[in-house]
Motif scaffolding. Structure first.
Motif, PDB file in Angstrom:
ATOM      1  N   THR A 168       1.012  -1.377  -0.191  1.00  0.00           N
ATOM      2  CA  THR A 168       0.092  -0.140   0.040  1.00  0.00           C
ATOM      3  C   THR A 168       0.959   1.143  -0.018  1.00  0.00           C
ATOM      4  OG1 THR A 168      -1.729  -1.003   1.412  1.00  0.00           O
ATOM      5  CG2 THR A 168      -1.917   1.232   1.128  1.00  0.00           C
ATOM      6  N   VAL A 169       0.762   2.065  -0.942  1.00  0.00           N
ATOM      7  CA  VAL A 169       1.694   3.258  -1.192  1.00  0.00           C
ATOM      8  C   VAL A 169       0.474   4.378  -0.425  1.00  0.00           C
ATOM      9  CG1 VAL A 169       2.518   5.162  -2.603  1.00  0.00           C
ATOM     10  CG2 VAL A 169       2.685   2.539  -3.276  1.00  0.00           C
ATOM     11  N   ASP A 170       1.062   4.854   0.681  1.00  0.00           N
ATOM     12  CA  ASP A 170       0.193   5.828   1.388  1.00  0.00           C
ATOM     13  C   ASP A 170       0.737   7.277   1.635  1.00  0.00           C
ATOM     14  OD1 ASP A 170       1.812   4.774   3.224  1.00  0.00           O
ATOM     15  OD2 ASP A 170       0.122   4.555   4.770  1.00  0.00           O
ATOM     16  N   HIS A 171       2.215   7.317   1.331  1.00  0.00           N
ATOM     17  CA  HIS A 171       2.723   8.709   1.693  1.00  0.00           C
ATOM     18  C   HIS A 171       3.619   9.170   0.315  1.00  0.00           C
ATOM     19  CE1 HIS A 171       1.471   7.866   5.896  1.00  0.00           C
ATOM     20  NE2 HIS A 171       1.343   9.176   5.812  1.00  0.00           N
ATOM     21  N   VAL A 172       3.520  10.365  -0.180  1.00  0.00           N
ATOM     22  CA  VAL A 172       4.410  10.701  -1.261  1.00  0.00           C
ATOM     23  C   VAL A 172       4.959  12.083  -0.377  1.00  0.00           C
ATOM     24  CG1 VAL A 172       4.586  12.069  -3.275  1.00  0.00           C
ATOM     25  CG2 VAL A 172       2.929   9.926  -2.979  1.00  0.00           C
ATOM     26  N   TYR A 173       6.465  12.358  -0.639  1.00  0.00           N
ATOM     27  CA  TYR A 173       6.957  13.593  -0.322  1.00  0.00           C
ATOM     28  C   TYR A 173       7.563  14.150  -1.540  1.00  0.00           C
ATOM     29  CZ  TYR A 173       6.352  11.351   4.246  1.00  0.00           C
ATOM     30  OH  TYR A 173       5.966  10.595   5.198  1.00  0.00           O
ATOM     31  N   VAL A 174       7.610  15.417  -1.442  1.00  0.00           N
ATOM     32  CA  VAL A 174       8.267  16.240  -2.411  1.00  0.00           C
ATOM     33  C   VAL A 174       9.294  17.165  -1.682  1.00  0.00           C
ATOM     34  CG1 VAL A 174       7.989  18.056  -4.218  1.00  0.00           C
ATOM     35  CG2 VAL A 174       6.195  15.997  -4.090  1.00  0.00           C
ATOM     36  N   ASN A 175      10.651  16.919  -2.128  1.00  0.00           N
ATOM     37  CA  ASN A 175      11.579  17.779  -1.133  1.00  0.00           C
ATOM     38  C   ASN A 175      11.305  17.721   0.107  1.00  0.00           C
ATOM     39  OD1 ASN A 175      12.578  18.327  -3.868  1.00  0.00           O
ATOM     40  ND2 ASN A 175      12.343  20.476  -3.529  1.00  0.00           N
ATOM     41  N   HIS A 176      11.107  16.316   0.784  1.00  0.00           N
ATOM     42  CA  HIS A 176      11.002  16.194   2.150  1.00  0.00           C
ATOM     43  C   HIS A 176       9.701  16.641   2.774  1.00  0.00           C
ATOM     44  CE1 HIS A 176      15.018  14.447   1.926  1.00  0.00           C
ATOM     45  NE2 HIS A 176      15.427  15.451   1.388  1.00  0.00           N
ATOM     46  N   LEU A 230       5.577  16.403   3.098  1.00  0.00           N
ATOM     47  CA  LEU A 230       4.643  15.468   2.527  1.00  0.00           C
ATOM     48  C   LEU A 230       3.508  16.258   1.775  1.00  0.00           C
ATOM     49  CD1 LEU A 230       2.995  12.934   3.411  1.00  0.00           C
ATOM     50  CD2 LEU A 230       2.001  14.123   5.148  1.00  0.00           C
ATOM     51  N   ALA A 231       3.331  15.479   0.630  1.00  0.00           N
ATOM     52  CA  ALA A 231       2.286  15.898  -0.165  1.00  0.00           C
ATOM     53  C   ALA A 231       0.944  15.166  -0.114  1.00  0.00           C
ATOM     54  CB  ALA A 231       2.831  15.519  -1.711  1.00  0.00           C
ATOM     55  N   THR A 232       0.130  15.631  -0.736  1.00  0.00           N
ATOM     56  CA  THR A 232      -1.176  14.884  -0.612  1.00  0.00           C
ATOM     57  C   THR A 232      -1.674  14.134  -1.981  1.00  0.00           C
ATOM     58  OG1 THR A 232      -2.205  17.010   0.670  1.00  0.00           O
ATOM     59  CG2 THR A 232      -3.841  15.423  -0.495  1.00  0.00           C
ATOM     60  N   ILE A 233      -2.004  12.767  -1.789  1.00  0.00           N
ATOM     61  CA  ILE A 233      -2.456  12.216  -2.856  1.00  0.00           C
ATOM     62  C   ILE A 233      -3.954  12.392  -3.064  1.00  0.00           C
ATOM     63  CG2 ILE A 233      -2.593   9.746  -3.796  1.00  0.00           C
ATOM     64  CD1 ILE A 233      -0.333   8.818  -2.133  1.00  0.00           C
ATOM     65  N   GLU A 234      -4.351  13.135  -4.234  1.00  0.00           N
ATOM     66  CA  GLU A 234      -5.591  13.472  -4.172  1.00  0.00           C
ATOM     67  C   GLU A 234      -6.593  12.237  -4.941  1.00  0.00           C
ATOM     68  OE1 GLU A 234      -8.452  17.187  -6.093  1.00  0.00           O
ATOM     69  OE2 GLU A 234      -6.366  16.716  -6.946  1.00  0.00           O
ATOM     70  N   HIS A 235      -5.817  11.521  -5.988  1.00  0.00           N
ATOM     71  CA  HIS A 235      -6.599  10.326  -6.677  1.00  0.00           C
ATOM     72  C   HIS A 235      -5.456   9.306  -6.996  1.00  0.00           C
ATOM     73  CE1 HIS A 235      -9.588  13.494  -7.797  1.00  0.00           C
ATOM     74  NE2 HIS A 235     -10.196  13.057  -7.275  1.00  0.00           N
ATOM     75  N   VAL A 236      -5.920   8.046  -7.069  1.00  0.00           N
ATOM     76  CA  VAL A 236      -5.149   6.901  -7.350  1.00  0.00           C
ATOM     77  C   VAL A 236      -6.062   6.307  -8.698  1.00  0.00           C
ATOM     78  CG1 VAL A 236      -4.364   4.879  -6.798  1.00  0.00           C
ATOM     79  CG2 VAL A 236      -4.521   6.352  -5.234  1.00  0.00           C
ATOM     80  N   TYR A 237      -5.420   6.203  -9.731  1.00  0.00           N
ATOM     81  CA  TYR A 237      -5.869   5.524 -11.062  1.00  0.00           C
ATOM     82  C   TYR A 237      -5.439   4.282 -11.248  1.00  0.00           C
ATOM     83  CZ  TYR A 237      -7.102  10.587 -11.899  1.00  0.00           C
ATOM     84  OH  TYR A 237      -7.831  11.872 -11.951  1.00  0.00           O
ATOM     85  N   TYR A 238      -6.308   3.258 -11.375  1.00  0.00           N
ATOM     86  CA  TYR A 238      -5.678   2.014 -11.483  1.00  0.00           C
ATOM     87  C   TYR A 238      -6.096   1.542 -12.954  1.00  0.00           C
ATOM     88  CZ  TYR A 238      -5.527   1.158  -6.480  1.00  0.00           C
ATOM     89  OH  TYR A 238      -5.433   1.418  -5.260  1.00  0.00           O
TER      90      TYR A 238
END
Length: 157
Positions: free
Chosen positions: A88-96, A98-106
């Motif tokens: 499960t990918v639940d976090h994304v960081y940009v330049n350390h 925390l960014a917000t994952i708005e949508h996931v497209y499968y």
């Protein structure tokens, strides 16, 4: 005075047998308690080791990153599970940060995060960056799974 014969020997044997019974029952109680403690600790260590083994089996790869500079700014990250277990990918960081994952497209339809990836499956993450994106600039993108596995790399707009 006349000594009492025969009763002294029976009393001594009875007291030795009684003490042996008391000591044996106490030893059995302590042994059972100790075995229970060892079993309980082994179960706790087993859970810790299993989570570390699962983390080692996780493998996620970032196949592509696209930046949308115009308003609203977005980062599109395509990730794939190449490991031995689901993740499960639940976090994304940009330049350390925390960014917000708005949508996931499968398969082209937007779904709510987190991204649940089966073995060999991929997903496109639509991410709202925590900073303002600029043209011709490199950003450190870090992807984190729910078990704590991370992958980082620099991508240029």
């Amino acid at each position: 005075m006349k000594a009492k014969r025969g009763k002294h020997g029976v009393s001594y044997i009875f007291s030795v047998m009684l003490m042996t019974l008391v000591i044996s029952s106490l030893a059995a109680t302590v042994l059972l308690w100790g075995m229970g403690m060892i079993s309980e600790n082994q179960s706790a260590y087993s859970a810790v080791f299993q989570s570390k083994i699962d983390r080692a089996k996780e493998r996620v790869v970032v196949e592509d990153v696209r930046f949308k500079i115009e308003d609203p700014q977005r980062i599109y990250i395509y990730v794939r599970n190449i490991g031995l277990i689901n993740l499960t990918v639940d976090h994304v960081y940009v330049n350390h940060k925390l960014a917000t994952i708005e949508h996931v497209y499968y398969d082209g339809t937007p779904e709510k995060p987190p991204a649940k990836l089966g073995i060999g499956k991929g997903a496109l993450l639509e991410v709202i960056p925590p900073i303002t994106l600029e043209e011709d600039f490199s950003y450190l993108i870090t992807i984190a799974t729910s078990r704590g596995k991370t992958i980082s790399d620099y991508w240029t707009t």
